[in-house]
Enzyme design. Structure first.
Site, PDB file in Angstrom:
ATOM      1  N   GLU A 248       0.792  -1.243  -0.023  1.00  0.00           N
ATOM      2  CA  GLU A 248      -0.046  -0.029  -0.179  1.00  0.00           C
ATOM      3  C   GLU A 248       1.109   1.155  -0.068  1.00  0.00           C
ATOM      4  OE1 GLU A 248      -3.043  -0.141  -0.317  1.00  0.00           O
ATOM      5  OE2 GLU A 248      -3.897  -1.932   0.445  1.00  0.00           O
ATOM      6  N   CYS A 284      -2.708   8.622   3.312  1.00  0.00           N
ATOM      7  CA  CYS A 284      -2.330   8.587   1.741  1.00  0.00           C
ATOM      8  C   CYS A 284      -3.787   8.715   0.981  1.00  0.00           C
ATOM      9  CB  CYS A 284      -2.072   6.907   1.792  1.00  0.00           C
ATOM     10  SG  CYS A 284      -3.573   5.975   2.609  1.00  0.00           S
TER      11      CYS A 284
HETATM   12  P1  NAD Z   1       8.451   5.121   4.386  1.00  0.00           P
HETATM   13  O1  NAD Z   1       8.279   4.398   3.357  1.00  0.00           O
HETATM   14  O2  NAD Z   1       9.435   6.266   4.682  1.00  0.00           O
HETATM   15  O3  NAD Z   1       8.479   4.249   5.728  1.00  0.00           O
HETATM   16  C1  NAD Z   1       7.282   3.150   5.936  1.00  0.00           C
HETATM   17  C2  NAD Z   1       8.047   2.177   6.760  1.00  0.00           C
HETATM   18  O4  NAD Z   1       8.749   1.274   6.192  1.00  0.00           O
HETATM   19  C3  NAD Z   1       8.818   2.556   8.231  1.00  0.00           C
HETATM   20  O5  NAD Z   1       8.310   1.722   9.287  1.00  0.00           O
HETATM   21  C4  NAD Z   1      10.215   2.687   7.735  1.00  0.00           C
HETATM   22  O6  NAD Z   1      10.967   2.364   8.866  1.00  0.00           O
HETATM   23  C5  NAD Z   1      10.132   1.429   6.859  1.00  0.00           C
HETATM   24  N1  NAD Z   1      11.421   1.178   5.991  1.00  0.00           N
HETATM   25  C6  NAD Z   1      12.259   2.271   5.545  1.00  0.00           C
HETATM   26  N2  NAD Z   1      13.058   1.810   4.540  1.00  0.00           N
HETATM   27  C7  NAD Z   1      12.543   0.386   4.357  1.00  0.00           C
HETATM   28  C8  NAD Z   1      13.384  -0.396   3.765  1.00  0.00           C
HETATM   29  N3  NAD Z   1      14.380  -0.353   2.867  1.00  0.00           N
HETATM   30  N4  NAD Z   1      12.866  -2.010   3.690  1.00  0.00           N
HETATM   31  C9  NAD Z   1      12.027  -2.138   4.500  1.00  0.00           C
HETATM   32  N5  NAD Z   1      11.329  -1.142   5.415  1.00  0.00           N
HETATM   33  C10 NAD Z   1      11.737   0.015   5.329  1.00  0.00           C
HETATM   34  O7  NAD Z   1       6.738   5.815   4.758  1.00  0.00           O
HETATM   35  P2  NAD Z   1       6.341   6.690   5.782  1.00  0.00           P
HETATM   36  O8  NAD Z   1       6.908   8.227   5.444  1.00  0.00           O
HETATM   37  O9  NAD Z   1       6.461   6.265   7.175  1.00  0.00           O
HETATM   38  O10 NAD Z   1       4.803   7.121   5.324  1.00  0.00           O
HETATM   39  C11 NAD Z   1       4.167   7.828   4.549  1.00  0.00           C
HETATM   40  C12 NAD Z   1       4.022   7.202   3.368  1.00  0.00           C
HETATM   41  O11 NAD Z   1       3.227   6.229   3.381  1.00  0.00           O
HETATM   42  C13 NAD Z   1       3.386   8.109   2.284  1.00  0.00           C
HETATM   43  O12 NAD Z   1       3.741   8.056   0.869  1.00  0.00           O
HETATM   44  C14 NAD Z   1       1.901   7.619   2.302  1.00  0.00           C
HETATM   45  O13 NAD Z   1       1.203   7.941   1.078  1.00  0.00           O
HETATM   46  C15 NAD Z   1       2.225   6.153   2.481  1.00  0.00           C
HETATM   47  N6  NAD Z   1       0.902   5.704   2.776  1.00  0.00           N
HETATM   48  C16 NAD Z   1       0.265   4.518   2.015  1.00  0.00           C
HETATM   49  C17 NAD Z   1      -0.900   4.257   2.624  1.00  0.00           C
HETATM   50  C18 NAD Z   1      -1.757   3.258   1.664  1.00  0.00           C
HETATM   51  O14 NAD Z   1      -2.834   2.403   2.131  1.00  0.00           O
HETATM   52  N7  NAD Z   1      -1.580   3.170   0.569  1.00  0.00           N
HETATM   53  C19 NAD Z   1      -1.399   4.338   3.702  1.00  0.00           C
HETATM   54  C20 NAD Z   1      -0.708   5.437   4.668  1.00  0.00           C
HETATM   55  C21 NAD Z   1       0.419   5.819   4.140  1.00  0.00           C
END
Ligand code: NAD
Length: 492
Positions: A248, A284
């Site tokens: 997502e 999101c």
């Molecule tokens: P992010 O991608 O920076 O981080 C998400 C998670 O991934 C965190 O727990 C982070 O520590 C982890 N992470 C970071 N690098 C990683 C890697 N290489 N491998 C595995 N895990 C890793 O996102 P964020 O800043 O926490 O959240 C905001 C983003 O999330 C926005 O783009 C938003 O649109 C998206 N989002 C999507 C939905 C949906 O349902 N589509 C819902 C909420 C948020």
């Protein structure tokens, strides 16, 4: 009121595990206040948690669906009993107002309950008998699931994964975001206590934990919510061992106002404002760009500002009059400001919206006064990129075909909305490239956990919620006992 910092632990094989190094979580309303500490887990901790989940899976996979539902319902009851403690902690570490934290817990529980209620029908075993023989459609668990969540809705975006994963008989290792790790760890601890040791494991940490969770060969499925850039890395990490994926990712959701939309409809206008600014825009599925007929543009802007000025009240998340708290972190605030400045440099007008209730606190924290960006162009960064904060651009269009084209002109396709005459809006909705399109509402206001949620294009892979939200945690296993075991066209 001064609060003592809380400390949460990692959970590995049913044991609370401490770490020498910790994540310090500040209060975004007042960054000099420490809300609490979460463990800074390492790659080694991650391997231990995955090993524990893998070991627990050997027995948990044989548990009955009835037992799993019963355990989940006990966890739900305990979450309801702890609502105040959980939501207040969430507001302190995240910055979202308390009503919004309560909304997050409410949606989380609504999904957990729905998953329990529908599990037997959706993932119970199914036996079909007819003149061709007997076929058993089994829904086997997949194995160890890695669940990785972002900071904006830490509780609901973890429980959206944990509930179906456990009901399906999987074990799980969950990693919340370091930017909101505390309340969700409290929630996961409560759930874990209702299940055998090793079935639910919780780690906190940075990307190194995430990288192990997405590449370790014992992990069979990854359920990830976060940014599209991270999603790409996860696909790469999962490729060598061909893991199942639910991703997502980001969204840049358009709201199309049709010529039949009435800007004098105050209720609809307020709904649109909420669709843009709930959780300070850090969702999101928030409506992130508004397309308005050129002939309606000026009247629309005037009425929008009126509606926003009534609803937007920025301040302390614990003040019940407040509708928007601070942005969760400085990096996000700076990014949003950069997009607004870029639009202004390209000729857009920036209108500040609403009221700042506590100017002194506003200066201390990561607060932003929401803005409407008027006169934005499709190619401006604020229209092309996911702002994920309290600002929204308005783009004028000449005819509905153009509006549909502009809405679809994006690498993203998460949710979207069309506003105006219902029937006309439904017809236009069918032309939008998105996982969900809402009519005369948007964002969480139009969310229904009974139906699938997810993105097309670079907004993701797979679906959460609905039947698919359960089915994506099972392997369909067909046991076929046909009457005719030999095919007639194969020679003797
Ligand atoms: P992010 O991608 O920076 O981080 C998400 C998670 O991934 C965190 O727990 C982070 O520590 C982890 N992470 C970071 N690098 C990683 C890697 N290489 N491998 C595995 N895990 C890793 O996102 P964020 O800043 O926490 O959240 C905001 C983003 O999330 C926005 O783009 C938003 O649109 C998206 N989002 C999507 C939905 C949906 O349902 N589509 C819902 C909420 C948020």
């Amino acid at each position: 009121m001064v609060h003592e910092p809380v400390t949460v632990h990692a959970l590995i094989n049913g044991e609370k595990v401490d770490t020498k190094d910790k994540i310090t979580r500040e209060n975004p309303s007042n960054p000099s206040e420490i809300v609490g500490y979460a463990p800074l887990n390492t790659k080694e901790d991650t391997v231990r948690a995955i090993d524990a989940a893998d070991e627990a899976f050997k027995t948990w996979r044989n548990s009955s669906l009835e037992e799993r539902i019963e355990r989940m319902q006990r966890a739900i009851k305990r979450l309801q009993d702890s609502q105040k403690e959980i939501t207040e902690l969430l507001s302190r570490e995240h910055g979202k107002p308390v009503y919004d934290s309560e909304g997050e817990l409410y949606v989380s529980i609504a999904w957990m309950e729905h998953a329990c209620k529908t599990a037997k029908d959706v993932i119970g075993d199914d036996v079909r008998e007819d003149e061709n023989g007997t076929t058993i459609i089994r829904h086997d668990p997949i194995g160890v699931v890695s669940a990785i969540a972002p900071w904006n809705y830490p509780i609901s975006l973890s429980t959206i994964k944990v509930a179906p994963a456990l009901l399906a008989g999987n074990t799980i290792v969950v990693k919340p975001s370091p930017l909101a790790p505390l309340a969700v760890t409290m929630v996961l601890d409560i759930i874990a206590e209702e299940f055998p040791p090793g079935v639910v494991n919780v780690l906190n940490g940075e990307a190194d934990v995430g990288i192990e969770l997405t590449s370790n060969p014992k992990v069979m499925k990854i359920a990830f919510t976060g940014g599209t850039e991270t999603g790409r890395k996860i696909m790469e990490a999962a490729a060598p061992t061909v893991k199942e994926l639910t991703l997502e990712l980001g969204g840049n959701d358009p709201a199309i106002m049709l010529p039949s939309f009435d800007p004098n409809d105050e209720k609809a206008m307020r709904r649109l404002v909420v669709s843009n600014f709930l959780t300070a825009g850090e969702i999101c599925m928030i409506a992130k760009r508004i397309y308005v007929p050129r002939s309606m543009h000026d009247q629309f802007v005037e009425k929008y500002i009126e509606a926003a000025n009534k609803w937007v009240r920025v301040g302390d998340p614990f003040n019940r009059d407040v509708t928007l708290g601070p942005v969760n972190n400085k990096k996000q605030k700076d990014y949003v400001q950069e997009l607004v400045d870029d639009a202004q440099a390209n000729g857009a007008e920036i209108h500040t919206l609403g009221e700042i209730l506590d100017p002194e606190l506003f200066e201390k924290g990561y607060f932003m006064q929401p803005t409407l960006v008027v006169g934005a162009k499709q190619e401006d960064r604020i229209v092309k990129e996911e702002q994920f904060g309290p600002t929204v651009p308005i783009v004028a269009y000449d005819d509905v075909d153009e509006a549909v084209h502009l809405a679809n002109d994006s690498i993203f396709g998460l949710t979207s909305s069309v506003w105006g005459d219902d029937q006309e809006a439904i017809e236009v909705a069918a032309r939008i490239e998105a996982g969900t399109t809402m009519i005369n509402t948007a964002a969480i206001q139009g969310l229904d956990v009974r139906y699938e949620f997810g993105g097309v294009k670079q907004s993701g892979v797979g679906r959460e919620y609905g039947e698919q939200g359960l089915k994506s945690y099972v392997n369909i296993h067909i046991i076929n006992n046909p009457n005719m075991k030999d095919l007639p066209h194969i020679p003797e």
